[in-house]
Design an enzyme around this catalytic site. Structure first.
Site, short mmCIF file in Angstrom:
data_model
loop_
_atom_site.label_atom_id
_atom_site.label_comp_id
_atom_site.label_asym_id
_atom_site.label_seq_id
_atom_site.Cartn_x
_atom_site.Cartn_y
_atom_site.Cartn_z
N GLU A 30 -3.63 14.61 11.52
CA GLU A 30 -3.25 13.42 11.70
C GLU A 30 -4.82 12.69 12.34
O GLU A 30 -4.95 11.51 12.50
CB GLU A 30 -2.07 13.08 12.73
CG GLU A 30 -0.95 13.50 12.47
CD GLU A 30 -0.44 13.29 11.13
OE1 GLU A 30 -0.97 12.53 10.39
OE2 GLU A 30 0.91 13.95 10.50
N TYR A 46 7.98 10.67 11.64
CA TYR A 46 8.84 9.60 10.66
C TYR A 46 8.23 9.50 9.43
O TYR A 46 8.72 8.73 8.59
CB TYR A 46 8.62 8.25 11.66
CG TYR A 46 7.05 8.01 11.62
CD1 TYR A 46 6.40 7.29 10.58
CD2 TYR A 46 6.14 8.32 12.69
CE1 TYR A 46 4.78 7.01 10.46
CE2 TYR A 46 4.80 7.98 12.66
CZ TYR A 46 4.22 7.64 11.70
OH TYR A 46 2.90 7.15 11.83
N GLY A 47 7.22 10.31 8.97
CA GLY A 47 6.67 9.97 7.63
C GLY A 47 6.33 11.43 6.76
O GLY A 47 7.66 11.87 6.49
N THR A 48 5.24 11.66 6.59
CA THR A 48 5.15 12.83 5.64
C THR A 48 5.48 14.24 6.06
O THR A 48 5.30 15.22 5.42
CB THR A 48 3.67 13.09 4.81
OG1 THR A 48 2.77 13.16 6.13
CG2 THR A 48 3.40 11.69 4.33
N LEU A 49 5.58 14.32 7.54
CA LEU A 49 5.95 15.65 8.06
C LEU A 49 7.42 16.02 8.13
O LEU A 49 7.83 16.92 8.64
CB LEU A 49 5.51 15.51 9.50
CG LEU A 49 3.91 15.76 9.76
CD1 LEU A 49 3.46 15.48 11.23
CD2 LEU A 49 3.56 17.24 9.40
N1 PCA Z 1 2.61 11.96 9.61
C1 PCA Z 1 3.17 11.81 10.69
C2 PCA Z 1 2.69 10.51 10.94
C3 PCA Z 1 2.48 9.86 9.73
C4 PCA Z 1 2.54 10.83 8.77
O1 PCA Z 1 2.60 10.68 7.54
C5 PCA Z 1 4.75 11.93 10.80
O2 PCA Z 1 5.40 12.29 9.84
O3 PCA Z 1 5.23 11.32 11.65
#
Ligand code: PCA
Length: 162
Positions: free
Chosen positions: A90, A15-18
């Site tokens: 993470e 949900y984030g930077t991935l």
């Molecule tokens: N990376 C993981 C968790 C938060 C982040 O930045 C993601 O993208 O789900």
């Protein structure tokens, strides 16, 4: 069926930077990290607060079900090696905590529920729940809080209020 297919047994919801076009997406596409195969876009079945916090503007999904939004993200199928690499990124279980959660995925007009791994924050100071939360993260969003690389340890304190 080849052995590679056999090994790809974990689903991860990011949900984030991935996510695609976000600053850590290259972790999922680097062949040295193993296999990361895009499956579908998805949405959490539960509401959670998705916030940006710390001086490094890190996205966090706070484990506070029922608060916040239904979160949009992407589901990947990954092998053992990739899962272990993501856990390093993470810092699971010291920073994010990886938990199985229900993710809704639309397939030919039907909605499927997939059990996916999700990286949550569980130990956080309550005032983070007062932050503005969002349903769809991007580092480049109009919030003006672009992600910065950091050492996770240095941000733990910020988060826990320790
Ligand atoms: N990376 C993981 C968790 C938060 C982040 O930045 C993601 O993208 O789900």
């Amino acid at each position: 069926m080849d052995h590679k297919e056999f090994n790809m047994s974990h689903k991860v919801f990011v949900y984030g930077t991935l996510k695609r076009n976000e600053p850590n997406h290259h972790w999922l596409t680097d062949p040295n990290n193993g296999v990361g195969k895009f499956i579908a876009e998805g949405t959490t079945k539960n509401k959670y607060p998705l916030i940006i916090a710390t001086k490094y503007n890190i996205p966090f999904l706070l484990f506070s079900p029922g608060n916040g939004h239904y979160i949009k993200g992407e589901v990947y199928e990954v092998d053992d090696l990739m899962l272990s690499k993501l856990d390093i990124l993470e810092d699971h279980p010291d920073f994010y905590i990886r938990e199985i959660d229900d993710i809704l995925v639309k397939k030919e007009n039907e909605t499927q529920t997939l059990k996916c791994w999700v990286y949550f924050i569980k130990n956080f100071k309550p005032d983070l729940l007062q932050r503005r939360s969002m349903d769809n993260y991007s580092s480049h969003g109009n919030h003006g809080l672009p992600y910065m690389e950091s050492n996770n340890e240095s941000t733990l304190e910020d988060l826990n209020g320790a």
